[in-house]
Design a protein around this motif. Structure first.
Motif, PDB file in Angstrom:
ATOM      1  N   GLY A 112       4.799  -4.111  -7.902  1.00  0.00           N
ATOM      2  CA  GLY A 112       3.797  -3.211  -8.459  1.00  0.00           C
ATOM      3  C   GLY A 112       2.387  -3.746  -8.302  1.00  0.00           C
ATOM      4  N   THR A 113       2.215  -5.050  -8.506  1.00  0.00           N
ATOM      5  CA  THR A 113       0.886  -5.636  -8.368  1.00  0.00           C
ATOM      6  C   THR A 113       0.404  -5.568  -6.925  1.00  0.00           C
ATOM      7  N   THR A 114       1.308  -5.807  -5.970  1.00  0.00           N
ATOM      8  CA  THR A 114       0.935  -5.700  -4.562  1.00  0.00           C
ATOM      9  C   THR A 114       0.530  -4.274  -4.222  1.00  0.00           C
ATOM     10  N   ALA A 115       1.268  -3.285  -4.761  1.00  0.00           N
ATOM     11  CA  ALA A 115       0.900  -1.886  -4.534  1.00  0.00           C
ATOM     12  C   ALA A 115      -0.485  -1.599  -5.097  1.00  0.00           C
ATOM     13  N   ALA A 116      -0.771  -2.129  -6.279  1.00  0.00           N
ATOM     14  CA  ALA A 116      -2.090  -1.917  -6.881  1.00  0.00           C
ATOM     15  C   ALA A 116      -3.193  -2.554  -6.039  1.00  0.00           C
ATOM     16  N   ARG A 117      -2.922  -3.740  -5.457  1.00  0.00           N
ATOM     17  CA  ARG A 117      -3.927  -4.383  -4.612  1.00  0.00           C
ATOM     18  C   ARG A 117      -4.179  -3.559  -3.343  1.00  0.00           C
TER      19      ARG A 117
END
Length: 398
Positions: free
Chosen positions: A304-309
């Motif tokens: 999820g954090t990678t998607a947000a980045r």
């Protein structure tokens, strides 16, 4: 005198080109001494000088200066002892002069040219023939003779320049390749540091939740005696610990440099990161529409954090290249066991000067997505906009 096409090249090619040159020159020179006019007697020494001059070219590529001196000396001797034996030494000396011009610098080339011109004049000015260079016609003949002697120099210097240009181009290509490798490594390390920072925040978030639920379970057992509440707290504790194990497993898989962890402000909620990025871009004048599926809350936080980045970087590029007045849409959804991120913009609303690409944003995001086993693509759309699409595999919690 730095040679171009020096010893390394010569060793790789071997002796056969020079040997072929020498044999052909010797053979042709010997043939010309036999094909003389009937009134001119055949001279044995003329054939000997032709063969010697031709075979002397065998070492011209490796030793141009000694070969030039030897050919010039042979030309002078042939001129003094024969009537028809100077042609092949003259040609061989001109070839040697061209190699000197190719291998040496301008001072040495000038000395070689003066030597060649001197022995050529000795050949021309036979006893009783000194008037050939007198008067206006003599001046013209001298200029023509000098121009002919300069032809090997011009050809050799031209080949030297071509070789030098090729070496410079090769060196620049190597430097560019090294620079790209350094830039790529810097981008990779920067992304690894970003992943480490995010994972640090993720793990800290989960550990804090574990400590809180463990305290709740202990309080329930010691204070209230409510076993149901304790069991519920312990179940949450087990689930949270499983998430922590998953995140640590991801950390071991994607990070190879433990020193890359950097401190930073914690941002561990992907939905909040996406919302903040959209809000900042809206304030700058870009109309943004965000659609985030509820499944985002259930994926591993590292995914999820990678998607947000990715959303952050794509919206930043939209603001940079499309500018105020543009529109953008963000969609995050799950499909076939993967988390799909699509950020599409309409392109600039009015003509604007093209900005040079930084070269690190999308390549860094591609590196980050690739570390998680996903793919990222960025391409122009048919309506003049831009589309960034990422696909991140979702691993089920064990």
């Amino acid at each position: 005198m730095a040679p171009y096409g020096g010893q390394v090249t010569a060793g790789r090619r071997g002796w056969w080109p020079e040997l072929l040159l020498g044999v052909v020159a010797a053979g042709l020179g010997l043939a010309t001494t036999r094909l003389v006019a009937p009134v001119v007697p055949r001279e044995v020494w003329a054939g000997v000088f032709a063969v010697l001059a031709g075979l002397g070219l065998v070492g011209v590529r490796r030793l141009p200066w000694p070969v030039l001196v030897a050919e010039c000396a042979l030309l002078v001797i042939a001129d003094a002892t024969t009537r028809t034996g100077t042609d092949t030494p003259q040609l061989a000396a001109a070839i040697a002069l061209g190699f000197v011009a190719y291998r040496a610098g301008w001072p040495a080339t000038a000395v070689a040219f003066a030597l060649f011109c001197s022995v050529t004049l000795v050949n021309v000015l036979d006893p009783g023939n000194a008037v050939v260079l007198t008067g206006a016609q003599g001046v013209l003949r001298f200029i023509m003779l000098t121009g002919i002697a300069a032809a090997p120099v011009a050809f050799g210097r031209y080949l030297r320049g071509v070789r030098h240009g090729a070496l410079v181009a090769e060196e620049r290509a190597r430097e560019a390749e090294v620079r790209r490798a350094v830039e790529t490594r810097a981008a990779r390390l920067a992304e690894r540091a970003g992943i480490a920072r995010d994972l640090h925040d993720i793990v800290a978030h989960h550990i804090a939740a574990i400590a809180l639920r463990a305290g709740s379970a202990r309080y329930a057992v010691e204070r209230t005696g409510d076993a149901g509440e304790a069991v519920l707290a312990l179940g949450d504790l087990r689930d949270t610990a499983g998430h922590v194990l998953d995140e640590l497993r991801e950390l071991l898989e994607v990070l190879h440099d433990p020193d890359a962890v950097e401190s930073g402000a914690p941002q561990v909620e992907p939905e909040q990161v996406i919302a903040d990025a959209a809000r900042r871009v809206r304030k700058a004048g870009v109309l943004v529409r965000v659609t985030v599926a509820k499944t985002l809350a259930g994926v591993p936080l590292v995914v999820g954090t990678t998607a947000a980045r990715v959303v952050q970087e794509a919206l930043t590029n939209t603001l940079k290249h499309a500018g105020p007045g543009a529109t953008a849409s963000v969609e995050v959804r799950s499909a076939e066991g993967s988390l799909v991120v699509e950020v599409r913009d309409s392109g600039p609303s009015r003509p604007r000067p093209a900005l040079p690409p930084s070269g690190y944003g999308l390549s860094g995001m591609r590196e980050r997505v690739g570390l998680l086993g996903g793919t990222l693509s960025a391409s122009a759309t048919v309506d003049g906009g831009w589309l960034v699409q990422a696909r991140l595999p979702i691993r089920e919690n064990a």
